[in-house]
Scaffold this motif. Structure first.
Motif, PDB file in Angstrom:
ATOM      1  N   TYR A   1       0.978  -1.005  -0.001  1.00  0.00           N
ATOM      2  CA  TYR A   1       0.043   0.003  -0.064  1.00  0.00           C
ATOM      3  C   TYR A   1       0.908   1.280  -0.069  1.00  0.00           C
ATOM      4  N   LEU A   2       1.773   1.175   0.960  1.00  0.00           N
ATOM      5  CA  LEU A   2       2.597   2.429   0.858  1.00  0.00           C
ATOM      6  C   LEU A   2       3.494   2.781  -0.288  1.00  0.00           C
ATOM      7  N   GLN A   3       4.138   1.652  -0.910  1.00  0.00           N
ATOM      8  CA  GLN A   3       4.742   1.793  -1.954  1.00  0.00           C
ATOM      9  C   GLN A   3       3.748   2.120  -3.393  1.00  0.00           C
ATOM     10  N   SER A   4       2.733   2.136  -3.128  1.00  0.00           N
ATOM     11  CA  SER A   4       1.809   2.541  -4.332  1.00  0.00           C
ATOM     12  C   SER A   4       1.499   4.069  -4.389  1.00  0.00           C
TER      13      SER A   4
ATOM     14  N   THR B   1       3.213  13.848  -1.746  1.00  0.00           N
ATOM     15  CA  THR B   1       2.467  13.585  -0.620  1.00  0.00           C
ATOM     16  C   THR B   1       3.413  13.930   0.613  1.00  0.00           C
ATOM     17  N   ALA B   2       2.546  14.465   1.515  1.00  0.00           N
ATOM     18  CA  ALA B   2       3.602  14.626   2.903  1.00  0.00           C
ATOM     19  C   ALA B   2       3.096  13.625   3.642  1.00  0.00           C
ATOM     20  N   VAL B   3       4.056  13.209   5.050  1.00  0.00           N
ATOM     21  CA  VAL B   3       3.501  12.245   5.845  1.00  0.00           C
ATOM     22  C   VAL B   3       3.283  12.902   7.473  1.00  0.00           C
ATOM     23  N   LEU B   4       2.405  12.606   8.143  1.00  0.00           N
ATOM     24  CA  LEU B   4       2.339  12.836   9.372  1.00  0.00           C
ATOM     25  C   LEU B   4       2.539  11.776  10.436  1.00  0.00           C
ATOM     26  N   CYS B   5       3.323  12.056  11.182  1.00  0.00           N
ATOM     27  CA  CYS B   5       3.652  10.889  12.410  1.00  0.00           C
ATOM     28  C   CYS B   5       3.634  11.563  13.789  1.00  0.00           C
ATOM     29  N   GLN B   6       3.356  10.617  14.743  1.00  0.00           N
ATOM     30  CA  GLN B   6       3.683  11.032  16.088  1.00  0.00           C
ATOM     31  C   GLN B   6       4.986  10.357  16.277  1.00  0.00           C
TER      32      GLN B   6
ATOM     33  N   LEU C   1      11.720   0.819   3.432  1.00  0.00           N
ATOM     34  CA  LEU C   1      10.831   0.585   2.024  1.00  0.00           C
ATOM     35  C   LEU C   1      11.490   1.652   1.064  1.00  0.00           C
ATOM     36  N   GLY C   2      12.508   2.404   1.157  1.00  0.00           N
ATOM     37  CA  GLY C   2      12.988   3.151   0.274  1.00  0.00           C
ATOM     38  C   GLY C   2      11.850   4.229  -0.191  1.00  0.00           C
ATOM     39  N   ILE C   3      11.178   4.709   0.810  1.00  0.00           N
ATOM     40  CA  ILE C   3      10.352   5.883   0.555  1.00  0.00           C
ATOM     41  C   ILE C   3      10.628   7.212   0.993  1.00  0.00           C
ATOM     42  N   LYS C   4      10.789   8.243   0.356  1.00  0.00           N
ATOM     43  CA  LYS C   4      11.083   9.626   0.856  1.00  0.00           C
ATOM     44  C   LYS C   4       9.756  10.493   0.871  1.00  0.00           C
TER      45      LYS C   4
ATOM     46  N   ILE D   1      14.400  16.126  10.899  1.00  0.00           N
ATOM     47  CA  ILE D   1      14.052  14.828  10.816  1.00  0.00           C
ATOM     48  C   ILE D   1      14.829  13.958   9.782  1.00  0.00           C
ATOM     49  N   ARG D   2      14.934  14.702   8.802  1.00  0.00           N
ATOM     50  CA  ARG D   2      15.993  14.145   7.685  1.00  0.00           C
ATOM     51  C   ARG D   2      17.368  13.830   8.046  1.00  0.00           C
TER      52      ARG D   2
END
Length: 617
Positions: free
Chosen positions: A63-66, A72-77, A90-93, A182-183
């Motif tokens: 799902y995430l690699q699709s 797209t931005a990401v939000l996390c805690q 996963l190689g996702i940036k 964070i990067r």
């Protein structure tokens, strides 16, 4: 604010005894062969809820690699965990990173930033407790997977609620800094020189062995506080003592215990008073503290398979909003010229550029206190350390010819700006806490402090202003008051960044005559006074200048030299950039850093720097 869609996500992963984030670093945990994704909760911000639970490692990855992450931005805690998985597993940036834990620290420093606390505070809801039921279970039953999914979906929805509540309160520049910081950890660029680290670790190990052997004492006698105290008494020396932080006498007073820790001032003064036992002091420290070995090993352990090394910086980790360290690596505390610094290298075709903001706190303190003569000295480029030493000693002090006198001037200018008294000043010089060990009498120390305060009368008056601000912040009948770039408000001092210094439950304690505030994160009362308030303000303003400089260099210089920001150490900014035209690149960075913001009109800012293949300053 960007216009990208924001995907909120929360990974749930396998954890077990001796395999937890509390006992391992993020890198160790995520890259461990045992790592497994149980599932992920996902939902786009502003999309109707609830979040979706995507169960299973393969389904979550697919799902995430699709997703088109360039858009797209990401939000996390705690994005340092979830985004580390995205990038390193996963190689996702993601195009941009948001973090509700950071937003909570930015909005309410001195408070916890865990999801349970901030969800209850901001949206009046509590997270679940079901996660513990999966502890140690690698292959979940359908029932456990369903239970974990409900737990995860609730967490993800709570996170979105907190994000929507806090978003209007966090300036865009502060969100950009979060993304950049964070990067540094999740997508590292600096390269570790592992052979150099291994050699340094071995050298430190052998140095400790030799130091202990040189005394002829058994290691247990050096490492045991009681045995070492007995040995000190055998030598006819006084045993340095300090109040215990946890053990009380029957009358309620702190129990006095030996002060033998490396950084105990009492132990430092003992070493200074009896230099003839230098071998014993070195052996004691070697027996108890192997910090250089430990830190070198942590750098080695942190190195990624591709040779890069994460630089973990926690945004607003300090209540003054400065960065702090985490993941067992305090990269803010690498001594100048140390092997740890030199072990951080640029990749091929790039150099490490280091820019240091000169005397930024001293400059800010003089400027904010309206000490016009000192501000003028900074603008003129004068050597303020030598200038004060000249006033103190009555002859022209020169950096090259009078290094000791100038050093006293340096310690005075850097140490006395926040109300330090003569006893502490004397101890700082005698112990070598700021570099050189300097013998100084009580009378001389009193003279230095008195002369400095007379010379800097506007700064000393400013401490009284800060005390009055503390009283004002306690008064419910007082409204906001402007002073320069600050706004003094109820329990808060608003900064030009849009963030604040926060003093929760600020009060006057009539029992001990102290003004205090409650640190809800650490759960203790913190004593405040004028000089300490001034220190908080100046460190926060210095942080504003540093963060503005990071963004300015990022926007104006780095796109033209294939560069990126990679680290901050105190007042030093460290960048990677192309090795082509390095002098021009360095000067462009320096010019961007010394720009004076509108809120700091009249503040003299200066920076100096250099470049090399490694972080060599």
């Amino acid at each position: 604010m960007h216009n990208l869609p924001i995907l909120a996500l929360d990974f749930e992963t396998f954890y077990a005894p001796k395999y937890t984030l509390s006992s391992m670093t993020t890198k160790e945990y995520v890259l461990d062969p045992r790592f497994k994704i149980h599932g992920v909760g996902v939902r786009y911000v502003h999309e109707p809820g609830p979040s979706r639970w995507i169960a299973g490692h393969a389904a979550a990855v697919a799902y995430l690699q699709s997703i088109d992450w360039e858009q797209t931005a990401v939000l996390c805690q705690n994005a340092n965990f979830d985004v580390f998985i995205l990038m390193q597993r996963l190689g996702i940036k993601p195009a941009f990173i948001h973090d509700t834990a950071v937003m909570a620290r930015q909005h309410m420093p001195n408070h916890p930033a865990g999801l349970d606390f901030i969800a209850a505070r901001y949206i009046g809801k509590r997270k679940g407790k079901e996660l513990i039921k999966t502890y140690g279970i690698r292959d979940l039953t359908p029932e456990l997977c369903e239970m974990l999914g409900k737990y995860c979906v609730l967490d993800n929805d709570l996170m979105i609620g907190v994000f929507e509540h806090l978003l209007p309160h966090i300036p865009w520049d502060m969100q950009r800094l979060t993304d950049i910081a964070i990067r540094l950890h999740t997508d590292p660029a600096l390269v570790a020189d592992v052979p150099r680290l291994e050699a340094f670790k071995e050298k430190e190990r052998q140095r400790a062995i030799d130091a202990i052997a040189a005394t002829g004492l058994d290691k247990s006698r050096l490492s045991s506080n009681d045995k070492f105290a007995a040995y000190i008494e055998e030598l006819g020396l006084p045993v340095p003592m300090k109040p215990s932080p946890s053990v009380l006498e029957p009358d309620g007073s702190p129990k006095m215990i030996p002060a033998f820790a490396k950084n105990d001032l009492q132990f430092q003064l003992l070493q200074n008073d009896y230099p003839e036992y230098e071998a014993v002091w070195e052996a004691r420290i070697a027996a108890k503290s192997r910090i250089n070995e430990t830190r070198a090993q942590r750098f080695i352990d942190a190195t990624m398979p591709d040779g890069t090394i994460p630089m973990p910086l926690k945004v607003s980790g300090a209540h003054t909003h400065r960065f702090s360290g985490f993941d067992k690596m305090n990269v803010q505390n690498m001594p100048r010229g140390s092997e740890l610094r030199k072990s951080l290298k640029a990749p091929d075709g790039m150099l490490v550029y280091v820019l240091d903001l000169s005397n930024i706190e001293a400059r800010l303190n003089a400027w904010l206190a309206r000490q016009a003569d000192k501000v003028a000295l900074f603008k003129s480029g004068a050597d303020i350390y030598a200038r004060f030493a000249t006033k103190l000693y009555g002859f022209e002090v020169d950096k090259n010819d009078h290094p000791k006198e100038r050093f006293v001037g340096k310690v005075a200018e850097l140490g006395l700006g926040y109300g330090m008294g003569w006893k502490r000043f004397a101890n700082v010089l005698r112990s070598g806490a700021m570099g050189m060990k300097m013998p100084i009498s009580d009378e001389e120390a009193q003279k230095v402090v008195n002369v400095w305060r007379q010379e800097n009368y506007m700064i000393t008056n400013h401490w009284d202003n800060c005390t009055q601000w503390l009283w004002r912040m306690m008064d419910r009948n007082q409204g906001p008051m402007k002073y320069g770039p600050l706004t003094i408000d109820r329990e808060r001092i608003w900064l030009p960044s849009g963030l604040c210094l926060h003093y929760p439950d600020l009060k006057y304690d009539s029992e001990d005559g102290q003004i205090k505030y409650w640190n809800a994160k650490s759960r203790f009362w913190v004593k405040m006074f004028g000089g300490k308030t001034d220190e908080n303000i100046i460190q926060s303003l210095a942080n504003c200048i540093i963060q503005e400089a990071i963004l300015r260099v990022t926007d104006e210089v780095l796109p033209h030299c294939d560069g990126r920001f990679v680290l901050q150490v105190h007042d030093e900014l460290i960048f990677l950039a192309s090795d082509k035209n390095p002098d021009e690149t360095l000067e462009a960075m320096r010019q961007a850093i010394i720009v004076v913001s509108d809120w700091a009109e009249g503040l003299p800012i200066e920076a100096e720097g250099g470049y090399a293949k490694e972080y060599s300053k």
